[in-house]
Design an enzyme around this catalytic site. Structure first.
Site, mmCIF file in Angstrom:
data_model
loop_
_atom_site.group_PDB
_atom_site.id
_atom_site.type_symbol
_atom_site.label_atom_id
_atom_site.label_comp_id
_atom_site.label_asym_id
_atom_site.label_seq_id
_atom_site.Cartn_x
_atom_site.Cartn_y
_atom_site.Cartn_z
ATOM 1 N N LYS A 44 0.246 -4.201 8.360
ATOM 2 C CA LYS A 44 0.913 -2.893 8.337
ATOM 3 C C LYS A 44 1.534 -2.585 9.694
ATOM 4 O O LYS A 44 2.637 -2.040 9.777
ATOM 5 C CB LYS A 44 -0.084 -1.804 7.920
ATOM 6 C CG LYS A 44 -0.472 -1.890 6.440
ATOM 7 C CD LYS A 44 -1.652 -1.009 6.087
ATOM 8 C CE LYS A 44 -2.112 -1.290 4.656
ATOM 9 N NZ LYS A 44 -3.333 -0.544 4.277
ATOM 10 N N GLN A 88 -7.919 3.400 6.586
ATOM 11 C CA GLN A 88 -8.118 2.184 5.792
ATOM 12 C C GLN A 88 -9.439 2.261 5.014
ATOM 13 O O GLN A 88 -10.480 2.591 5.589
ATOM 14 C CB GLN A 88 -8.120 0.960 6.729
ATOM 15 C CG GLN A 88 -8.203 -0.366 6.023
ATOM 16 C CD GLN A 88 -6.953 -0.710 5.218
ATOM 17 O OE1 GLN A 88 -5.836 -0.498 5.648
ATOM 18 N NE2 GLN A 88 -7.154 -1.237 4.027
ATOM 19 N N ASP A 111 -0.974 7.448 2.210
ATOM 20 C CA ASP A 111 -1.570 6.635 1.139
ATOM 21 C C ASP A 111 -1.644 7.393 -0.192
ATOM 22 O O ASP A 111 -2.029 6.820 -1.210
ATOM 23 C CB ASP A 111 -2.987 6.186 1.539
ATOM 24 C CG ASP A 111 -2.998 4.752 2.076
ATOM 25 O OD1 ASP A 111 -1.999 4.038 1.873
ATOM 26 O OD2 ASP A 111 -4.014 4.366 2.673
#
Ligand code: NAP
Length: 279
Positions: A44, A88, A111
């Site tokens: 990422k 994450q 996200d």
């Protein structure tokens, strides 16, 4: 279906969007040392830098108390140089993942896992949507796969992939079936699908005998084996399906691209270039 090629093209467009915005900041938070998570964070960051997005890397030890992580998220909410926040997952077991997702300001929820973002998608008024389902929709669009009126079967019902993808397909007027580990006779459902998505993490789950002739099969699964990375779909499905995504090189690169697209979207919301529905 070539996810790598489409991703490269879209990333060029994103790079131009970033240049136009001047600066886009993506903060990532990694708690602990899960090897797969470390790989994802590295990918990422690399993709962000290539697109001109400023990626800020926050790393905390696995023993970090939940309150401390929540405080970091709140500080990132307040930080004007941060447009997008990514925590994450999976988080260590002692941390309540739902609380941490709720702590993220929905305007920076890159996200799409905050209940506000999920609720907007449920209502058909999406703001920030999880990247993997968005990437799948881009692939379907790129290849001109008809969705309206078609039968779509999504195998997997996670909040990250299966459920949001089923909602996007529904919004695009597919007739959607969601299958999961308790589905009886999976093949009965998958054989009906004009669009079949496997998002399970079980190599070889979908075999040619479960797939409708001429259909589109999207393999989201990623399982690391001694023989390399494997998807959920057996290679012989290529003999039956009209379109199939490879693993690797299908959904994976599209996921990261959609994440970059979400960071740009968050930056546009924050700069008033896109209207964000406030609570
Ligand atoms: P997850 O949270 O573990 O969900 C897996 C889903 O599969 C669950 O809904 C589960 O059902 C269902 N399932 C398990 N065994 C099944 C079976 N035998 N038949 C039918 N359904 C079954 O995983 P996830 O986060 O959604 O990810 C799914 C896969 O996609 C993983 O391999 C992951 O690594 C991969 N992934 C890839 C990308 C990418 O960019 N390509 C991105 C994200 C995830 P229950 O709900 O009943 O347990």
């Amino acid at each position: 279906m070539d996810g790598t090629g489409l991703a490269a093209r879209l990333r060029q467009e994103i790079k131009e969007d970033v240049a136009e915005l001047g600066q886009v900041g993506l903060a990532t938070v990694l708690v602990g040392e899960d090897p797969a998570s470390e790989i994802y964070i590295r990918l990422k960051h690399k993709a962000s830098e290539e697109a001109g997005i400023e990626a800020l890397d926050h790393r905390l030890p696995a023993t970090t108390p939940e309150d401390e992580l929540a405080e970091l998220v709140e500080a990132l909410n307040e930080d004007d140089s941060v447009d997008a926040i990514l925590v994450q997952t999976p988080l260590p077991e002692h941390i309540d993942e739902a609380r941490i997702m709720r702590a993220i300001d929905p305007i920076k929820d890159v996200d799409g896992l905050h209940p506000f973002s999920a609720g907007q998608l449920y209502l058909g008024r999406q703001t920030l949507v999880p990247a993997t389902p968005l990437g799948v929709m881009h692939l379907l669009e790129e290849y001109g796969i008809p969705i309206a009126g078609q039968r779509a079967v999504v195998v997997g019902r996670s909040a990250l992939v299966g459920k949001p993808l089923a909602l996007l397909l529904l919004q695009a007027n597919a007739t959607v079936t969601i299958c999961h580990s308790r589905t009886d006779d999976l093949a009965r459902h998958t054989l009906e699908a004009e669009i079949l998505v496997a998002a399970v993490g079980s190599p070889g789950l979908v075999i040619a005998a479960m797939v409708k002739q001429g259909s589109t099969v999207i393999d989201v699964g990623i399982t690391r084996t001694d023989a390399g990375v494997r998807g959920d779909v057996e290679a012989d499905v290529a003999d039956v399906a009209a379109y199939l995504t490879p693993v690797p090189g299908g959904v994976g690169p599209m996921t990261i691209t959609a994440l970059l697209g979400n960071a740009v979207r968050a930056a546009r919301y924050r700069r008033g270039k896109l209207a964000f529905p406030r609570i």
